[in-house]
Enzyme design. Sequence first.
Site, short mmCIF file in Angstrom:
data_model
loop_
_atom_site.label_atom_id
_atom_site.label_comp_id
_atom_site.label_asym_id
_atom_site.label_seq_id
_atom_site.Cartn_x
_atom_site.Cartn_y
_atom_site.Cartn_z
CB CYS A 2 -0.87 0.06 1.26
SG CYS A 2 -1.97 -1.35 1.43
N GLY A 28 -0.50 0.47 -4.90
CA GLY A 28 -1.79 -0.13 -4.65
C GLY A 28 -2.83 0.37 -5.63
CG ASN A 103 3.13 0.19 3.16
OD1 ASN A 103 4.21 0.70 2.88
ND2 ASN A 103 2.78 -0.98 2.71
N GLY A 104 1.78 -2.32 5.30
CA GLY A 104 2.51 -3.38 5.99
C GLY A 104 1.59 -4.54 6.30
CB CYS A 237 11.19 -4.61 2.34
SG CYS A 237 10.69 -5.51 0.86
CE1 TYR A 243 7.15 -5.37 -10.03
CE2 TYR A 243 6.27 -5.39 -7.80
CZ TYR A 243 6.07 -5.37 -9.16
OH TYR A 243 4.81 -5.32 -9.67
CB SER A 286 9.55 -3.19 -12.52
OG SER A 286 9.22 -4.36 -13.22
CG ASP A 349 11.40 -6.80 -11.27
OD1 ASP A 349 10.76 -7.48 -10.46
OD2 ASP A 349 10.87 -6.24 -12.25
CB CYS A 385 6.41 -11.10 1.49
SG CYS A 385 6.67 -9.65 2.53
CB CYS A 436 13.50 -8.12 5.55
SG CYS A 436 12.46 -9.61 5.47
CB CYS A 439 10.53 -13.13 -0.39
SG CYS A 439 11.47 -11.71 -0.96
#
Length: 461
Positions: A2, A28, A103-104, A237, A243, A286, A349, A385, A436, A439
Amino acid sequence: MCGIFGVRGVQDAGALVHLGLYSLQHRGQESAGIVAVDDDGQARAVRSMGLVSEGLGATETAKLSGMLAIGHTRYSTAGSSTIENAQPILARFRDGSISLAHNGNIVNATELRRELEDQGAIFSGSMDSEILVHRIARSRCERPEDKLAEALRGVEGAYCLAVTIGDTLLAARDPHGWRPLSLGTLGDGYVFASETCALDIVGATHLRDVEPGEIVIIDANGMRSVHIPERAELKRCVFEYVYFARPDSRIFDGGSVDHARRELGRQLGRECPAPTADLVFGVPDSANAAALGFAEETKLPLEFALIRNHYVGRTFIQPNQAGRVQKVKVKYNPVREVLDGKSVVMVDDSIVRGTTTRGLVALVRQAGAREVHMRISSPPVTGPCYYGIDTPSREELIGANMTIEQIADHIGVDSLGYLSRDGMLKSVPGGPHGFCHACFSGDYPTPPPTDPDKLRFGCGC
Ligand code: AMP
């Protein structure tokens, strides 16, 4: 994923948020919304499904007035895409109004929600974010920042928040700092945005980022800040650089997304060159910057071999496989004049399910490419994720279920090369530590959610 935006101290704050949300549209596309608090303290919400340009027209935004507003663009998994889950959330409680944009992803949402339900709380949507509103309203603390800090105690996972409590604007970032959140100034006012590209569009000056674990408060007395007591290891992240974020943004303390992607491409060129190829192109948009880096490093000419139709959304969110394959064709068309008879390097990507990639390779071959060498500017995605990016379950991730040779065969390429994890982490600004990469590595900073089904409670943004 988001995008969030917040403004205080600027005339027509709602209109400014509206403008800012256009620059957060890539974060989003499912729904968008604005809450504005007028000078009498009345909060009003406008929300709609779809793009900012589709749902938040002049008629809706004309209802908003005042110098305080927050906004949200939402992107979650199909199924939980309903207007009840559109944000910002607006609620009224004993001290006035609370609005919240998130967002999260909250990892312990199931437990926190159950706890509230056991105490009689009711929920109107299925988002984890609603839990935070309940927790703020229950706090007996006086000051808005203390209410928010108390509400966030014991909340695990990723959150960047824009919140209004009465006529105070607050922004918060979780102690791991998973998602980006920038703070800017505009005249006498302040602006928060997920990415700096949204500060640019409203003419705000980037002051700094909201720090991991920080709550920034903007009220009639100006700006101040407090820290959430919990300390945690930095876990920004890395996929934001790979991306998600826009290349014209600076995230995570000024790191240029454009520079990151070019460097990822250069490193990819060093690790996985394609000596027999005639040219290189990126999958737009991207992978454009990564393709440029790859071309610079390998001295291959960069071409525009795929044209993207900008009027269709991301292929990824189609509810079924047949829809996705068809949509690849709607979204991309190859340029025969560039590809015919050539050995080409196609840079992207990431590969998630492999569906889009497979369709693209087929299109490139149909347009006459003699050899297709696929190069990916990140490692294979092997796990979902839990912190806000909408990757599918492990069963659907091609990188979790096939070897690189099998993937190459499945997508129909002559060769396939992925960037190494070390190569990725040393290419991004501020790397290699403090990121992090769960993924890609399976190295999850928190225990996984007890109920990872995003369709149940997760906001998935
Ligand atoms: P696929 O071949 O179906 O795995 O799709 C690969 C494409 O999906 C790449 O071009 C990526 O840029 C894009 N992609 C990666 N992650 C996501 C995501 N979370 N949401 C939407 N698209 C994504």
